[in-house]
Write an enzyme that holds these catalytic residues in place. Structure first.
Site, PDB file in Angstrom:
ATOM      1  N   LYS A  82       0.818  -1.216   0.000  1.00 25.59           N
ATOM      2  CA  LYS A  82       0.000   0.000   0.000  1.00 25.59           C
ATOM      3  C   LYS A  82       0.848   1.261   0.000  1.00 25.59           C
ATOM      4  O   LYS A  82       1.920   1.299   0.590  1.00 25.59           O
ATOM      5  CB  LYS A  82      -0.936  -0.010   1.210  1.00 25.59           C
ATOM      6  CG  LYS A  82      -1.931  -1.164   1.135  1.00 25.59           C
ATOM      7  CD  LYS A  82      -2.888  -1.199   2.296  1.00 25.59           C
ATOM      8  CE  LYS A  82      -3.862  -0.038   2.254  1.00 25.59           C
ATOM      9  NZ  LYS A  82      -4.961  -0.257   3.252  1.00 25.59           N
TER      10      LYS A  82
ATOM     11  N   ARG B 289     -12.466  14.323   5.879  1.00 28.35           N
ATOM     12  CA  ARG B 289     -13.253  15.157   4.959  1.00 28.35           C
ATOM     13  C   ARG B 289     -14.660  14.602   4.873  1.00 28.35           C
ATOM     14  O   ARG B 289     -14.969  13.564   5.453  1.00 28.35           O
ATOM     15  CB  ARG B 289     -12.619  15.116   3.571  1.00 28.35           C
ATOM     16  CG  ARG B 289     -12.453  13.676   3.096  1.00 28.35           C
ATOM     17  CD  ARG B 289     -12.058  13.574   1.662  1.00 28.35           C
ATOM     18  NE  ARG B 289     -11.554  12.261   1.323  1.00 28.35           N
ATOM     19  CZ  ARG B 289     -12.281  11.212   0.982  1.00 28.35           C
ATOM     20  NH1 ARG B 289     -13.597  11.307   0.952  1.00 28.35           N
ATOM     21  NH2 ARG B 289     -11.720  10.062   0.691  1.00 28.35           N
TER      22      ARG B 289
ATOM     23  N   LYS C 257      -1.017  -7.026   6.249  1.00 24.58           N
ATOM     24  CA  LYS C 257      -1.547  -8.380   6.060  1.00 24.58           C
ATOM     25  C   LYS C 257      -2.811  -8.233   5.218  1.00 24.58           C
ATOM     26  O   LYS C 257      -3.592  -7.296   5.420  1.00 24.58           O
ATOM     27  CB  LYS C 257      -1.891  -8.960   7.435  1.00 24.58           C
ATOM     28  CG  LYS C 257      -2.594 -10.285   7.399  1.00 24.58           C
ATOM     29  CD  LYS C 257      -1.610 -11.418   7.557  1.00 24.58           C
ATOM     30  CE  LYS C 257      -2.269 -12.764   7.271  1.00 24.58           C
ATOM     31  NZ  LYS C 257      -1.396 -13.682   6.548  1.00 24.58           N
ATOM     32  N   TYR C 258      -3.017  -9.128   4.248  1.00 25.26           N
ATOM     33  CA  TYR C 258      -4.265  -9.089   3.477  1.00 25.26           C
ATOM     34  C   TYR C 258      -5.340  -9.791   4.303  1.00 25.26           C
ATOM     35  O   TYR C 258      -5.195 -10.947   4.676  1.00 25.26           O
ATOM     36  CB  TYR C 258      -4.078  -9.779   2.127  1.00 25.26           C
ATOM     37  CG  TYR C 258      -5.355  -9.821   1.314  1.00 25.26           C
ATOM     38  CD1 TYR C 258      -5.849  -8.662   0.715  1.00 25.26           C
ATOM     39  CD2 TYR C 258      -6.072 -11.007   1.168  1.00 25.26           C
ATOM     40  CE1 TYR C 258      -7.033  -8.699  -0.016  1.00 25.26           C
ATOM     41  CE2 TYR C 258      -7.247 -11.043   0.441  1.00 25.26           C
ATOM     42  CZ  TYR C 258      -7.723  -9.876  -0.148  1.00 25.26           C
ATOM     43  OH  TYR C 258      -8.889  -9.913  -0.865  1.00 25.26           O
TER      44      TYR C 258
ATOM     45  N   ASN D 188     -10.464   9.190   6.802  1.00 27.29           N
ATOM     46  CA  ASN D 188     -10.673  10.220   5.791  1.00 27.29           C
ATOM     47  C   ASN D 188     -11.132  11.499   6.498  1.00 27.29           C
ATOM     48  O   ASN D 188     -12.198  11.529   7.099  1.00 27.29           O
ATOM     49  CB  ASN D 188     -11.693   9.757   4.758  1.00 27.29           C
ATOM     50  CG  ASN D 188     -11.149   8.616   3.922  1.00 27.29           C
ATOM     51  OD1 ASN D 188      -9.961   8.602   3.583  1.00 27.29           O
ATOM     52  ND2 ASN D 188     -11.974   7.652   3.606  1.00 27.29           N
TER      53      ASN D 188
HETATM   54  P1  ADP Z   1     -14.703   7.876  -0.593  1.00 21.06           P
HETATM   55  O1  ADP Z   1     -15.225   7.423  -1.896  1.00 21.06           O
HETATM   56  O2  ADP Z   1     -14.823   6.865   0.466  1.00 21.06           O
HETATM   57  O3  ADP Z   1     -15.181   9.208  -0.179  1.00 21.06           O
HETATM   58  P2  ADP Z   1     -12.224   7.816  -1.994  1.00 21.06           P
HETATM   59  O4  ADP Z   1     -10.894   7.470  -1.421  1.00 21.06           O
HETATM   60  O5  ADP Z   1     -12.793   6.869  -2.990  1.00 21.06           O
HETATM   61  O6  ADP Z   1     -13.163   8.006  -0.748  1.00 21.06           O
HETATM   62  O7  ADP Z   1     -12.120   9.273  -2.617  1.00 21.06           O
HETATM   63  C1  ADP Z   1     -13.191  10.163  -2.860  1.00 21.06           C
HETATM   64  C2  ADP Z   1     -13.022  10.829  -4.197  1.00 21.06           C
HETATM   65  O8  ADP Z   1     -11.847  11.582  -4.254  1.00 21.06           O
HETATM   66  C3  ADP Z   1     -12.996   9.792  -5.274  1.00 21.06           C
HETATM   67  O9  ADP Z   1     -14.032  10.085  -6.164  1.00 21.06           O
HETATM   68  C4  ADP Z   1     -11.626   9.904  -5.887  1.00 21.06           C
HETATM   69  O10 ADP Z   1     -11.713  10.072  -7.284  1.00 21.06           O
HETATM   70  C5  ADP Z   1     -11.046  11.161  -5.314  1.00 21.06           C
HETATM   71  N1  ADP Z   1      -9.715  10.880  -4.764  1.00 21.06           N
HETATM   72  C6  ADP Z   1      -9.411  10.576  -3.513  1.00 21.06           C
HETATM   73  N2  ADP Z   1      -8.105  10.454  -3.341  1.00 21.06           N
HETATM   74  C7  ADP Z   1      -7.561  10.674  -4.527  1.00 21.06           C
HETATM   75  C8  ADP Z   1      -6.233  10.706  -5.000  1.00 21.06           C
HETATM   76  N3  ADP Z   1      -5.223  10.517  -4.202  1.00 21.06           N
HETATM   77  N4  ADP Z   1      -6.032  10.979  -6.293  1.00 21.06           N
HETATM   78  C9  ADP Z   1      -7.071  11.208  -7.106  1.00 21.06           C
HETATM   79  N5  ADP Z   1      -8.348  11.205  -6.716  1.00 21.06           N
HETATM   80  C10 ADP Z   1      -8.584  10.946  -5.448  1.00 21.06           C
HETATM   81  P1  ADP Z   2      -7.811   4.236  -0.148  1.00 24.31           P
HETATM   82  O1  ADP Z   2      -7.051   5.280   0.578  1.00 24.31           O
HETATM   83  O2  ADP Z   2      -7.404   4.089  -1.540  1.00 24.31           O
HETATM   84  O3  ADP Z   2      -9.285   4.370   0.077  1.00 24.31           O
HETATM   85  P2  ADP Z   2      -7.879   2.046   1.784  1.00 24.31           P
HETATM   86  O4  ADP Z   2      -6.733   1.751   2.699  1.00 24.31           O
HETATM   87  O5  ADP Z   2      -9.037   2.737   2.387  1.00 24.31           O
HETATM   88  O6  ADP Z   2      -7.341   2.863   0.543  1.00 24.31           O
HETATM   89  O7  ADP Z   2      -8.370   0.695   1.112  1.00 24.31           O
HETATM   90  C1  ADP Z   2      -9.340   0.680   0.104  1.00 24.31           C
HETATM   91  C2  ADP Z   2      -9.872  -0.731  -0.105  1.00 24.31           C
HETATM   92  O8  ADP Z   2      -8.822  -1.655  -0.438  1.00 24.31           O
HETATM   93  C3  ADP Z   2     -10.522  -1.361   1.115  1.00 24.31           C
HETATM   94  O9  ADP Z   2     -11.870  -0.972   1.255  1.00 24.31           O
HETATM   95  C4  ADP Z   2     -10.372  -2.844   0.816  1.00 24.31           C
HETATM   96  O10 ADP Z   2     -11.331  -3.292  -0.091  1.00 24.31           O
HETATM   97  C5  ADP Z   2      -9.021  -2.916   0.160  1.00 24.31           C
HETATM   98  N1  ADP Z   2      -7.971  -3.168   1.182  1.00 24.31           N
HETATM   99  C6  ADP Z   2      -7.103  -2.255   1.658  1.00 24.31           C
HETATM  100  N2  ADP Z   2      -6.266  -2.797   2.572  1.00 24.31           N
HETATM  101  C7  ADP Z   2      -6.613  -4.102   2.679  1.00 24.31           C
HETATM  102  C8  ADP Z   2      -6.121  -5.211   3.459  1.00 24.31           C
HETATM  103  N3  ADP Z   2      -5.092  -5.080   4.297  1.00 24.31           N
HETATM  104  N4  ADP Z   2      -6.742  -6.397   3.305  1.00 24.31           N
HETATM  105  C9  ADP Z   2      -7.770  -6.560   2.452  1.00 24.31           C
HETATM  106  N5  ADP Z   2      -8.268  -5.567   1.691  1.00 24.31           N
HETATM  107  C10 ADP Z   2      -7.702  -4.345   1.800  1.00 24.31           C
HETATM  108 MG    MG Z   3     -10.266   4.346   1.905  1.00 20.01          MG
END
Ligand code: ADP
Ligand code: ADP
Ligand code: MG
Length: 503
Positions: free
Chosen positions: A157, A291, A200-201, A289
């Site tokens: 990640k 926001r 860990k996955y 998050n």
């Molecule tokens: P959530 O959908 O749970 O609010 P997301 O991580 O999917 O959170 O992000 C929300 C929105 O912001 C998404 O539509 C995504 O396109 C945009 N976004 C979030 N982080 C990034 C990033 N690092 N780069 C580009 N777009 C992002």
């Molecule tokens: P982002 O910042 O892109 O939203 P997250 O850490 O919130 O990233 O992870 C987004 C999604 O990726 C999770 O909702 C899950 O489906 C998958 N994921 C992330 N980390 C793990 C993990 N350790 N094991 C299994 N699935 C994961």
């Molecule tokens: Mg997330």
């Protein structure tokens, strides 16, 4: 204290925030790029400023310009989600330069923006975290050592991760080296930071998150949880509240852990703690998050709270207007994210001009959208064009309401995820309420979508009628005498609607 609100964003979320401002009688300021000059948010706001420095400039990531316009118009800034919303430097500059930033403190945004930092802080605050490394891994050799210790499968990640980017599942050591290389380059491209750490996955996890809301006086409440396990490419497509999977005992534990942690770190404004939950209801902190989240409407529909209103009140220095015991959770809500993507083709982007848009209406339906007929969905931005949220006294009723509104919802000219949502809402595993993040890959048959399309003449009929109408219109435009449009637009669209409703 807040005289005006500038929304440093576009699309449905800009509209969402402007609507609450209008309810609160706060004047609004929009910013837009050249591509978005015809967008709804530009028309809705009382003032609008172009931030494109030239025609090809499509960026909403301009701290200097945003601040300059905010100062000129005496506005507070709401960043929405994406773009500048999790940019700690921007929030700090607002604080320093006397512009109210409608969100949490710059300090918290900075800490939570680095996933390993967030993990440390939450661990210290007593929250269970996904097992994994405390710090980024420096190279392949270290990654190999760490992965062996944690045990496969693992998840690579990005430290600065977001939007599902830079993340890779690695099932065995032979895949590690190339996966690490790809994650690093994806993270570098997306975030300008290639640092990777290892988790860990968690097998067959549920994505469960807790909505919190705090003020600047140490008060923090939760607004219950959301289940967001229907995902493609690790990004959510359907969310619901309450989670049909979480038991009452687990819920109680989860919510109190989240609130206590936020009190410890002094969190204010709206925020979300994301967790992975395994089949035995063990839960582990994933990220925070800092926001407003895309899926916040499901929480609003079940609690009656307007999260944007409360973010504004808190930013202006008010206390939270209610206590935990004042929050009453009613019924169930589901949100379907409508993306301009082709679900039959691996969710590939489907940009273009929306030619027809018929929106769902009626009871227990909420539509957050910035789309209209004639609007061009651009490749430059997030492909999410609308969110449909349904409410019901229970989950079954929310599902039926969603089914009927998706049937009413017609978007032509581009491909959307609407047919995909319709199939999910008929899927046995989804209906059982026990589905995890592997749902689309393991429990959902993409072939169903194709079968349905071939046996469903609705779209073909509407498209044919539309083509006929366009041809008539063109012929009329070419005629030098009195323009001859066969019938009125009202009649014409009425007929289209009747055709559509007959299926
Ligand atoms: P959530 O959908 O749970 O609010 P997301 O991580 O999917 O959170 O992000 C929300 C929105 O912001 C998404 O539509 C995504 O396109 C945009 N976004 C979030 N982080 C990034 C990033 N690092 N780069 C580009 N777009 C992002
Ligand atoms: P982002 O910042 O892109 O939203 P997250 O850490 O919130 O990233 O992870 C987004 C999604 O990726 C999770 O909702 C899950 O489906 C998958 N994921 C992330 N980390 C793990 C993990 N350790 N094991 C299994 N699935 C994961
Ligand atoms: Mg997330």
């Amino acid at each position: 204290m807040i005289k005006k609100v500038l929304v440093a964003n576009r699309g449905e979320i800009a509209m969402r925030i402007f609507r609450t401002c209008r309810v609160m009688n706060i004047p609004t300021v929009a910013v837009y790029t050249h591509v978005d000059r015809g967008a709804l948010h530009v028309r809705y706001a009382e003032e609008a400023y172009c931030i494109s420095e030239h025609e090809e400039d499509t960026s909403y990531l301009k701290p200097d310009l945003m601040l300059e316009i905010a100062k000129k118009t005496s506005s507070a800034i709401h960043p929405g989600y994406g773009f500048l919303s999790e940019n700690a430097d921007f929030a700090r500059r607002c604080e320093d330069e006397g512009v109210i930033f409608i969100g949490p403190s710059a300090d918290i945004i900075a800490k939570m923006g680095i996933k390993t930092e967030a993990r440390k802080i939450m661990h210290e605050a007593g929250v269970p975290i996904v097992p994994g490394t405390k710090d980024p891994v420096s190279d392949y050799d270290e990654a190999k050592k760490v992965a062996r210790k944690i045990g496969y499968p693992i998840m690579l990640k990005a430290l600065a991760g977001g939007g599902g980017k830079g993340m890779r599942l690695v099932r065995e050591e032979s895949e590690l080296e190339s996966a690490l290389r790809m994650s690093k380059s994806e993270a570098e491209n997306a975030f300008g930071n290639d640092a990777i750490y290892i988790e860990k996955y968690i097998e067959n996890p549920h994505h469960i998150e807790v909505q919190v809301l705090g003020d600047k006086y140490g008060n923090v409440i939760h607004l219950y949880e959301r289940e967001c396990s229907i995902q493609r490419r690790n990004q959510k497509v359907i969310e619901e509240a309450p989670s049909p999977f979480v038991t009452p005992q687990t819920r109680e534990k989860l919510l109190s852990v989240a609130v206590e942690a936020c009190k410890k770190i002094g969190y204010y404004s709206a925020g979300t703690l994301e967790f992975m939950m395994d089949k035995d209801q063990n839960f582990y902190f994933l990220e925070m998050n800092t926001r407003l989240q895309v899926e916040h409407p499901v929480t609003e529909e079940c609690t009656g709270v307007d999260l944007v209103r409360d973010m504004i009140l808190v930013a202006a220095g008010n206390r939270l207007p209610y206590k935990q015991e004042d929050i009453e959770f009613r019924g169930a809500a589901i949100e379907c994210r409508v993306y301009a993507e082709d679900p039959e083709n691996n969710f590939m982007p489907s940009p273009g001009i929306i030619t027809v848009r018929e929106a769902p209406e009626g009871r227990n339906i909420r539509l957050d959208s910035a789309a209209y007929a004639g609007f061009e969905v651009s490749l430059h931005y997030d492909p999410m064009i609308a969110k449909v949220t349904s409410w019901g006294r229970n989950r079954e009723s929310a599902i039926s309401n969603m089914r009927r509104s998706l049937r009413e919802y017609k978007i032509l000219g581009i491909k959307t995820t609407i047919p995909f949502h319709q199939r999910v809402l008929l899927n046995k595993t989804f209906l059982s309420g026990n589905y995890d993040t592997t749902f689309i890959d393991t429990k959902f048959d993409m072939e169903d979508l194709k079968l349905r399309r071939n046996s469903d003449p609705t779209v073909a009929i509407i498209a044919a009628a539309l083509k006929h109408f366009e041809e008539e219109k063109e012929a009329a435009a070419r005629a030098t005498t009195v323009p001859l449009v066969g019938e009125s637009l009202w009649k014409h669209y009425g007929k289209l609607q009747m055709l559509a409703n007959n299926f």
